[in-house]
Design a protein around this motif. Structure first.
Motif, PDB file in Angstrom:
ATOM      1  N   ARG A  71       0.843 -70.772 -42.595  1.00  9.78           N
ATOM      2  CA  ARG A  71       1.052 -72.011 -41.546  1.00  9.78           C
ATOM      3  C   ARG A  71       2.164 -71.768 -40.687  1.00  9.78           C
ATOM      4  O   ARG A  71       2.187 -72.202 -39.771  1.00  9.78           O
ATOM      5  CB  ARG A  71       1.589 -73.091 -42.596  1.00  9.78           C
ATOM      6  CG  ARG A  71       0.035 -73.544 -43.371  1.00  9.78           C
ATOM      7  CD  ARG A  71       0.588 -74.857 -44.022  1.00  9.78           C
ATOM      8  NE  ARG A  71       1.107 -75.964 -43.319  1.00  9.78           N
ATOM      9  CZ  ARG A  71       2.100 -76.898 -43.780  1.00  9.78           C
ATOM     10  NH1 ARG A  71       2.036 -77.027 -45.117  1.00  9.78           N
ATOM     11  NH2 ARG A  71       2.471 -77.795 -42.973  1.00  9.78           N
ATOM     12  N   GLN A  72       3.517 -71.067 -41.175  1.00 10.62           N
ATOM     13  CA  GLN A  72       4.490 -70.546 -40.205  1.00 10.62           C
ATOM     14  C   GLN A  72       4.004 -69.869 -39.069  1.00 10.62           C
ATOM     15  O   GLN A  72       4.230 -70.387 -37.802  1.00 10.62           O
ATOM     16  CB  GLN A  72       5.921 -70.366 -40.970  1.00 10.62           C
ATOM     17  CG  GLN A  72       6.382 -71.321 -41.744  1.00 10.62           C
ATOM     18  CD  GLN A  72       7.628 -70.580 -42.484  1.00 10.62           C
ATOM     19  OE1 GLN A  72       7.996 -69.679 -42.276  1.00 10.62           O
ATOM     20  NE2 GLN A  72       8.107 -71.632 -43.451  1.00 10.62           N
ATOM     21  N   ASP A  73       3.443 -68.924 -39.385  1.00 10.48           N
ATOM     22  CA  ASP A  73       2.882 -67.774 -38.362  1.00 10.48           C
ATOM     23  C   ASP A  73       1.736 -68.359 -37.443  1.00 10.48           C
ATOM     24  O   ASP A  73       1.971 -68.182 -36.243  1.00 10.48           O
ATOM     25  CB  ASP A  73       2.153 -66.592 -39.311  1.00 10.48           C
ATOM     26  CG  ASP A  73       1.632 -65.608 -38.407  1.00 10.48           C
ATOM     27  OD1 ASP A  73       2.447 -65.160 -37.601  1.00 10.48           O
ATOM     28  OD2 ASP A  73       0.526 -65.240 -38.462  1.00 10.48           O
ATOM     29  N   LYS A 116      -8.747 -73.913 -35.865  1.00  7.58           N
ATOM     30  CA  LYS A 116      -9.425 -73.603 -34.733  1.00  7.58           C
ATOM     31  C   LYS A 116     -10.592 -74.670 -34.670  1.00  7.58           C
ATOM     32  O   LYS A 116     -10.744 -75.431 -33.525  1.00  7.58           O
ATOM     33  CB  LYS A 116     -10.101 -72.229 -34.428  1.00  7.58           C
ATOM     34  CG  LYS A 116     -11.137 -72.047 -33.475  1.00  7.58           C
ATOM     35  CD  LYS A 116     -11.452 -70.627 -33.325  1.00  7.58           C
ATOM     36  CE  LYS A 116     -11.645 -69.880 -34.315  1.00  7.58           C
ATOM     37  NZ  LYS A 116     -12.064 -68.447 -34.114  1.00  7.58           N
ATOM     38  N   TYR A 117     -11.436 -74.864 -35.746  1.00  7.05           N
ATOM     39  CA  TYR A 117     -12.348 -75.866 -35.499  1.00  7.05           C
ATOM     40  C   TYR A 117     -12.204 -77.160 -35.845  1.00  7.05           C
ATOM     41  O   TYR A 117     -13.286 -78.134 -35.886  1.00  7.05           O
ATOM     42  CB  TYR A 117     -13.642 -75.327 -36.739  1.00  7.05           C
ATOM     43  CG  TYR A 117     -14.238 -73.558 -36.252  1.00  7.05           C
ATOM     44  CD1 TYR A 117     -15.148 -73.967 -35.213  1.00  7.05           C
ATOM     45  CD2 TYR A 117     -13.922 -72.494 -37.019  1.00  7.05           C
ATOM     46  CE1 TYR A 117     -15.651 -72.467 -34.755  1.00  7.05           C
ATOM     47  CE2 TYR A 117     -14.277 -71.525 -36.312  1.00  7.05           C
ATOM     48  CZ  TYR A 117     -15.202 -71.452 -35.280  1.00  7.05           C
ATOM     49  OH  TYR A 117     -15.713 -70.311 -34.881  1.00  7.05           O
ATOM     50  N   ASP A 160      -0.183 -71.832 -32.840  1.00  6.76           N
ATOM     51  CA  ASP A 160      -1.626 -72.070 -32.527  1.00  6.76           C
ATOM     52  C   ASP A 160      -1.861 -73.815 -32.350  1.00  6.76           C
ATOM     53  O   ASP A 160      -2.863 -74.083 -32.188  1.00  6.76           O
ATOM     54  CB  ASP A 160      -2.604 -71.613 -33.395  1.00  6.76           C
ATOM     55  CG  ASP A 160      -2.504 -69.942 -33.282  1.00  6.76           C
ATOM     56  OD1 ASP A 160      -1.831 -69.502 -32.254  1.00  6.76           O
ATOM     57  OD2 ASP A 160      -2.987 -69.345 -34.053  1.00  6.76           O
ATOM     58  N   TYR A 161      -1.129 -74.294 -33.103  1.00  9.58           N
ATOM     59  CA  TYR A 161      -1.435 -75.780 -33.519  1.00  9.58           C
ATOM     60  C   TYR A 161      -0.284 -76.999 -32.977  1.00  9.58           C
ATOM     61  O   TYR A 161      -0.186 -77.855 -33.274  1.00  9.58           O
ATOM     62  CB  TYR A 161      -1.719 -76.257 -34.846  1.00  9.58           C
ATOM     63  CG  TYR A 161      -0.912 -75.915 -35.809  1.00  9.58           C
ATOM     64  CD1 TYR A 161       0.035 -77.127 -36.388  1.00  9.58           C
ATOM     65  CD2 TYR A 161      -0.928 -74.733 -36.614  1.00  9.58           C
ATOM     66  CE1 TYR A 161       0.972 -76.691 -37.363  1.00  9.58           C
ATOM     67  CE2 TYR A 161      -0.218 -74.516 -37.781  1.00  9.58           C
ATOM     68  CZ  TYR A 161       1.064 -75.641 -38.153  1.00  9.58           C
ATOM     69  OH  TYR A 161       1.491 -75.311 -39.185  1.00  9.58           O
ATOM     70  N   ALA A 162       0.683 -76.181 -32.246  1.00 10.11           N
ATOM     71  CA  ALA A 162       1.853 -76.980 -31.712  1.00 10.11           C
ATOM     72  C   ALA A 162       1.285 -78.129 -30.816  1.00 10.11           C
ATOM     73  O   ALA A 162       0.402 -77.864 -30.077  1.00 10.11           O
ATOM     74  CB  ALA A 162       2.601 -75.896 -30.822  1.00 10.11           C
ATOM     75  N   ILE A 191      -7.392 -70.218 -42.997  1.00 17.66           N
ATOM     76  CA  ILE A 191      -6.820 -71.013 -42.346  1.00 17.66           C
ATOM     77  C   ILE A 191      -6.634 -71.459 -40.683  1.00 17.66           C
ATOM     78  O   ILE A 191      -6.891 -72.463 -40.259  1.00 17.66           O
ATOM     79  CB  ILE A 191      -5.286 -71.144 -42.914  1.00 17.66           C
ATOM     80  CG1 ILE A 191      -5.148 -71.230 -44.471  1.00 17.66           C
ATOM     81  CG2 ILE A 191      -4.501 -72.159 -42.248  1.00 17.66           C
ATOM     82  CD1 ILE A 191      -3.984 -70.976 -44.993  1.00 17.66           C
ATOM     83  N   ALA A 192      -6.740 -70.258 -40.186  1.00 22.95           N
ATOM     84  CA  ALA A 192      -6.833 -70.002 -38.677  1.00 22.95           C
ATOM     85  C   ALA A 192      -8.116 -70.539 -38.117  1.00 22.95           C
ATOM     86  O   ALA A 192      -8.142 -71.531 -37.309  1.00 22.95           O
ATOM     87  CB  ALA A 192      -6.802 -68.630 -38.263  1.00 22.95           C
TER      88      ALA A 192
END
Length: 160
Positions: free
Chosen positions: A21-23, A63-64, A27-29, A58-59
């Motif tokens: 999630r941290q990594d 994304k979706y 991507d979801y900021a 999780i990615a």
């Protein structure tokens, strides 16, 4: 991935999910994602490969669920007699179950490239990783109602 030996060890899935999630945070900021993460068990697995599989799932959930306000992503597990089941559920675009058998194939895409970026090898990699661990992987979904991806890992005496 297919040739290197698995290096099995004790894996803390909670720590892996936190690190992923941290990594993925950039991507979801700026998006509202409601995370519901249950306490996850420790498993015996190859930490690098399990990290790769979880990262991909999780990615994909992130994304979706684009366009969902808020997005809901749930991560949980069930312990069965001989296996541990992990799931990642989202309220994203989902998919038609008629095509579920294509999800884990190499270069198979159920959504247009213009709508969602990706190479089409992520879920095939997840399947390969889990099968190398003697586990199973599958998904359930409904168009515009989200999806849930599951995988199992065998329970070892040390984790029972």
């Amino acid at each position: 991935m297919g040739r290197s030996a698995l290096r099995l060890s004790d894996v803390d899935l909670n720590a892996l999910v936190d690190a992923i999630r941290q990594d993925l945070a950039p991507d979801y900021a700026g998006r509202e994602i409601v995370w519901d993460i249950a306490p996850l068990p420790r498993v015996i697995a190859d930490p690098a490969f399990i990290n790769l599989a979880l990262h991909n799932l999780i990615a994909n959930a992130i994304k979706y669920t684009r366009g969902r306000e808020p997005a809901h992503i749930t991560i949980g597990s069930e312990q069965n007699h001989d296996e541990t089941q992990i799931y990642i559920r989202d309220n994203g675009v989902g998919f038609d179950m008629a095509y579920a058998n294509k999800l884990f194939g190499v270069f198979q895409r159920l959504h247009r490239m213009e709508d969602f970026e990706g190479t089409g090898i992520g879920l095939a990699s997840v399947r390969r990783i889990i099968e190398r661990h003697d586990g199973r992987v599958w998904a359930e979904g409904h168009l515009d109602q989200g999806a849930c991806f599951y995988f199992t890992l065998p329970r070892h005496p040390a984790t029972t």
